[in-house]
Write a protein that holds these residues in place. Structure first.
Motif, mmCIF file in Angstrom:
data_model
loop_
_atom_site.group_PDB
_atom_site.id
_atom_site.type_symbol
_atom_site.label_atom_id
_atom_site.label_comp_id
_atom_site.label_asym_id
_atom_site.label_seq_id
_atom_site.Cartn_x
_atom_site.Cartn_y
_atom_site.Cartn_z
ATOM 1 N N CYS A 138 0.834 -1.203 0.000
ATOM 2 C CA CYS A 138 0.000 0.000 0.000
ATOM 3 C C CYS A 138 0.873 1.260 0.000
ATOM 4 C CB CYS A 138 -0.925 0.014 1.221
ATOM 5 S SG CYS A 138 -2.343 -1.100 1.094
ATOM 6 N N ALA A 139 1.932 1.242 0.794
ATOM 7 C CA ALA A 139 2.836 2.394 0.834
ATOM 8 C C ALA A 139 3.532 2.581 -0.502
ATOM 9 C CB ALA A 139 3.870 2.203 1.948
ATOM 10 N N ILE A 140 4.002 1.475 -1.099
ATOM 11 C CA ILE A 140 4.651 1.568 -2.413
ATOM 12 C C ILE A 140 3.703 2.187 -3.433
ATOM 13 C CG2 ILE A 140 5.594 0.212 -4.332
ATOM 14 C CD1 ILE A 140 6.540 -1.844 -2.233
ATOM 15 N N GLN A 141 2.450 1.700 -3.457
ATOM 16 C CA GLN A 141 1.465 2.191 -4.414
ATOM 17 C C GLN A 141 1.083 3.643 -4.143
ATOM 18 O OE1 GLN A 141 0.805 0.993 -7.211
ATOM 19 N NE2 GLN A 141 -0.655 -0.680 -7.185
ATOM 20 N N ASN A 142 0.888 3.990 -2.873
ATOM 21 C CA ASN A 142 0.486 5.350 -2.549
ATOM 22 C C ASN A 142 1.554 6.353 -2.975
ATOM 23 O OD1 ASN A 142 0.449 7.742 -0.340
ATOM 24 N ND2 ASN A 142 -1.630 6.986 -0.668
ATOM 25 N N PHE A 143 2.796 6.081 -2.639
ATOM 26 C CA PHE A 143 3.884 6.977 -3.029
ATOM 27 C C PHE A 143 4.012 7.039 -4.548
ATOM 28 C CE2 PHE A 143 5.965 5.649 1.205
ATOM 29 C CZ PHE A 143 5.335 6.682 1.872
ATOM 30 N N HIS A 144 3.854 5.871 -5.186
ATOM 31 C CA HIS A 144 3.986 5.838 -6.646
ATOM 32 C C HIS A 144 2.892 6.651 -7.334
ATOM 33 C CE1 HIS A 144 4.545 4.524 -10.704
ATOM 34 N NE2 HIS A 144 3.448 3.788 -10.709
ATOM 35 N N TYR A 145 1.650 6.468 -6.888
ATOM 36 C CA TYR A 145 0.546 7.208 -7.508
ATOM 37 C C TYR A 145 0.628 8.698 -7.217
ATOM 38 C CZ TYR A 145 -2.259 3.496 -9.587
ATOM 39 O OH TYR A 145 -2.718 2.499 -10.413
ATOM 40 N N ALA A 196 15.462 1.139 -11.259
ATOM 41 C CA ALA A 196 15.935 1.762 -12.506
ATOM 42 C C ALA A 196 14.884 2.715 -13.078
ATOM 43 C CB ALA A 196 16.277 0.670 -13.522
ATOM 44 N N ALA A 197 13.625 2.252 -13.127
ATOM 45 C CA ALA A 197 12.570 3.069 -13.744
ATOM 46 C C ALA A 197 12.283 4.327 -12.935
ATOM 47 C CB ALA A 197 11.299 2.243 -13.902
ATOM 48 N N LEU A 198 12.158 4.198 -11.618
ATOM 49 C CA LEU A 198 11.843 5.371 -10.801
ATOM 50 C C LEU A 198 13.015 6.337 -10.715
ATOM 51 C CD1 LEU A 198 9.646 3.929 -7.897
ATOM 52 C CD2 LEU A 198 8.941 5.144 -9.967
ATOM 53 N N SER A 199 14.225 5.841 -10.827
ATOM 54 C CA SER A 199 15.385 6.742 -10.881
ATOM 55 C C SER A 199 15.326 7.605 -12.132
ATOM 56 C CB SER A 199 16.685 5.929 -10.851
ATOM 57 O OG SER A 199 16.822 5.223 -9.633
ATOM 58 N N TYR A 255 5.487 5.607 -15.364
ATOM 59 C CA TYR A 255 4.426 4.697 -15.798
ATOM 60 C C TYR A 255 4.917 3.267 -15.967
ATOM 61 C CZ TYR A 255 0.440 7.720 -16.599
ATOM 62 O OH TYR A 255 -0.633 8.531 -16.417
ATOM 63 N N SER A 256 6.169 3.097 -16.352
ATOM 64 C CA SER A 256 6.639 1.751 -16.695
ATOM 65 C C SER A 256 6.648 0.799 -15.505
ATOM 66 C CB SER A 256 8.038 1.826 -17.317
ATOM 67 O OG SER A 256 8.963 2.397 -16.410
ATOM 68 N N VAL A 257 6.697 1.332 -14.272
ATOM 69 C CA VAL A 257 6.747 0.437 -13.107
ATOM 70 C C VAL A 257 5.362 -0.036 -12.656
ATOM 71 C CG1 VAL A 257 8.866 1.484 -12.256
ATOM 72 C CG2 VAL A 257 6.688 2.287 -11.394
ATOM 73 N N ASN A 258 4.295 0.520 -13.221
ATOM 74 C CA ASN A 258 2.947 0.145 -12.783
ATOM 75 C C ASN A 258 2.722 -1.356 -12.803
ATOM 76 O OD1 ASN A 258 2.032 2.698 -12.191
ATOM 77 N ND2 ASN A 258 0.888 2.963 -14.086
ATOM 78 N N SER A 259 2.992 -1.967 -13.945
ATOM 79 C CA SER A 259 2.713 -3.394 -14.088
ATOM 80 C C SER A 259 3.615 -4.228 -13.196
ATOM 81 C CB SER A 259 2.874 -3.826 -15.550
ATOM 82 O OG SER A 259 4.182 -3.528 -16.004
ATOM 83 N N SER A 292 6.464 15.142 -6.980
ATOM 84 C CA SER A 292 6.479 13.880 -7.728
ATOM 85 C C SER A 292 7.825 13.189 -7.599
ATOM 86 C CB SER A 292 6.161 14.144 -9.205
ATOM 87 O OG SER A 292 4.815 14.531 -9.372
ATOM 88 N N ALA A 293 8.903 13.957 -7.649
ATOM 89 C CA ALA A 293 10.237 13.370 -7.487
ATOM 90 C C ALA A 293 10.406 12.771 -6.094
ATOM 91 C CB ALA A 293 11.304 14.435 -7.745
ATOM 92 N N ALA A 294 9.948 13.495 -5.072
ATOM 93 C CA ALA A 294 10.088 13.016 -3.693
ATOM 94 C C ALA A 294 9.265 11.752 -3.459
ATOM 95 C CB ALA A 294 9.658 14.113 -2.724
ATOM 96 N N PHE A 295 8.031 11.725 -3.960
ATOM 97 C CA PHE A 295 7.190 10.552 -3.770
ATOM 98 C C PHE A 295 7.733 9.345 -4.536
ATOM 99 C CE2 PHE A 295 3.729 13.614 -2.542
ATOM 100 C CZ PHE A 295 3.520 13.083 -1.285
ATOM 101 N N SER A 296 8.299 9.574 -5.708
ATOM 102 C CA SER A 296 8.902 8.468 -6.465
ATOM 103 C C SER A 296 10.075 7.870 -5.703
ATOM 104 C CB SER A 296 9.353 8.956 -7.844
ATOM 105 O OG SER A 296 8.246 9.365 -8.626
#
Length: 485
Positions: A290-297, A354-357, A387-391, A445-449
């Motif tokens: 949930c934390a991973i998803q919340n920060f990502h979204y 890699a993707a979030l970096s 977007y690429s890390v969603n799946s 967005s950068a901080a949450f990623s």
């Protein structure tokens, strides 16, 4: 390789031994570090190809219109929506976030229900309802009516996404699911991209026709097209491996057998839905996901503002809509490549890192300049990375919290709700007063990623420790089905 005392020796017809096998008859040599196995049976390969041809196109189209319908508001803003409905201040931000409120309220109850009804009928019906609501949005005559339509749209769109993920998770194995989810995600990005092309054409050709604004025509036409897809979906969507009408008895048996072989230790076929909810909520891994998803979204909060960001570089409404398309197309390609790689190597954390970096670099670059070329290039970088890390993240969730179909359904819904909550507060990270630079939005967005990236590593270490415990509890040198990280 040392052989477990309970292992069997498998000698195929070519006389070449595959080495010791586990209790289910699968050679350990065909398993990776987490116990996932490669497909070798021609009948299974044929079945997976059939599933791909039947399931993926219809889910793709449904998800495409899911995002086209909800995303129309971002394009409508460029066609005097706010002026026509007397909106001011943060009214647009409220209209964006209120959809998420309805979305959040419906997701968990919907996925709990999904395990007790026919998914093919249920998902088609809710799609038809949201299509009608989307079309009615084009007739909104006040800010209040717009808010009502947006709330109901979110409420009835909510069942589709976690429901689609659930279908993929019950038909595809752990190694297969990430790439299928990536294909599904290209529909989201295609929806965001081509919706801008559709809007540009509608605004240019229909604005003012029959006394209706271009944004009104946009909602009506897109909602109508979505309703047509919904009518066909009920005939094409599957239900389960055991009950899907377009599978033969032999295919149903193969489908059930291969998913049983892929189950994690301790998995069971079914459990009471309320017990599954209780079990999921007590699982600490659920809250990490949930934390991973919340920060990502939260890092994806730019979705509803990218056309506005590009327009701020000095382009007209139409040009801004057209220029929003290429970044999303590029993100589609990046998503497919990352998911293919993640599935091929059955690895999650390094791919997410890699993707979030890359996304963080893009956000920082976009916040640092108003140079047209520099910022537009950045608008390719951060969507591709984010977007690429969603799946990968969703596939990781589905295959980790899969002790029963009911728990899998609940876990997917709860984690998606946690992500959608981020869309509520994320809408306020992009105030119009911060334009055209939008330093607040890009910095957030950068901080949450970064937070999503770091939390993924916490999950990696948790799963590594649990894998060691499972291996020790069973004993022997053979690989046991365990968690990918």
């Amino acid at each position: 390789m040392a052989t477990s005392k309970n292992a069997l020796e498998h000698v195929p017809s070519d006389g070449i031994s595959d080495g010791p096998m586990d209790a289910k008859g699968v050679p350990y040599s065909r398993r990776d570090y987490a116990g996932a196995q490669a497909k070798t049976d021609p009948l299974e390969i044929k079945l997976v190809r059939k599933l791909d041809m039947r399931i993926m196109p219809v889910l793709w189209l449904m998800y495409f219109f899911n995002y086209v319908d909800r995303g129309a508001l971002a394009q409508a803003r460029l066609n005097d929506l706010e002026q026509d409905l007397g909106m001011a201040g943060n009214d647009f931000n409220v209209a964006v976030s209120v959809l998420t409120v309805g979305y959040v309220l419906m997701q968990v109850p919907s996925n709990m229900l999904l395990t007790r009804v026919r998914p093919s009928i249920y998902l088609a019906v809710v799609m038809f309802i949201w299509s009608v609501i989307s079309a009615c949005t084009g007739l909104a005559s006040s800010y209040g009516s717009l808010i009502a339509c947006r709330f109901l749209l979110g409420f009835f769109e909510a069942p589709f996404y976690p429901g689609a993920l659930y279908l993929l998770a019950i038909f595809y194995t752990r190694k297969e699911v990430a790439s299928r989810m990536a294909i599904l995600y290209t529909a989201q990005m295609a929806g965001l991209s081509f919706a801008n092309l559709i809007a540009a054409g509608v605004f240019a050709g229909l604005d003012g026709r029959r006394g209706l604004s271009g944004w009104g025509w946009l909602f009506i036409l897109e909602g109508t097209a979505s309703a047509v897809v919904a009518l066909g979906a009920s005939w094409l969507l599957p239900d389960t491996n055991e009950t899907t009408r377009w599978l033969s008895d032999k295919e149903r048996a193969i489908g059930k057998s291969r998913m049983q072989r892929d189950q994690l230790v301790g998995a069971q076929e079914h459990e009471p839905i309320w017990y599954a909810l209780k079990s999921a909520l007590r699982d600490r891994r659920l809250w990490l996901f949930c934390a991973i998803q919340n920060f990502h979204y939260a890092g994806l909060s730019f979705i509803n503002f990218l056309p506005t960001v590009i327009k701020g570089l000095g382009f007209t409404d139409t040009i801004a809509l057209l220029l929003t398309c290429p970044p999303y197309i590029f993100a589609c390609i990046a998503s497919l490549l990352l998911a293919w790689s993640s599935g091929r190597f059955h690895e999650r954390t390094w791919h997410i890192t890699a993707a979030l970096s890359i996304a963080i670099i893009g956000f920082v670059a976009a916040a640092s300049t108003l140079n047209v070329a520099g910022r537009y290039v950045a608008c390719f970088i951060f969507p591709a990375g984010a977007y690429s890390v969603n799946s990968v993240i969703v596939g990781w969730t589905a295959t980790t919290l899969s002790q029963s179909p009911e728990k899998k359904a609940v876990a997917l819904a709860v984690t998606n709700v946690s992500g959608q909550v981020a869309q509520i507060y994320g809408a306020y990270l992009w105030p119009g007063s911060d334009g055209p630079r939008y330093v607040i939005g890009f910095s957030a967005s950068a901080a949450f990623s970064l937070l999503s990236l770091l939390t993924s590593w916490v999950m990696r270490f948790v799963l590594m420790r649990e894998n060691r415990r499972m291996q020790q509890s069973i004993g022997g040198d053979g690989k046991v089905n365990s968690y990918a990280y």
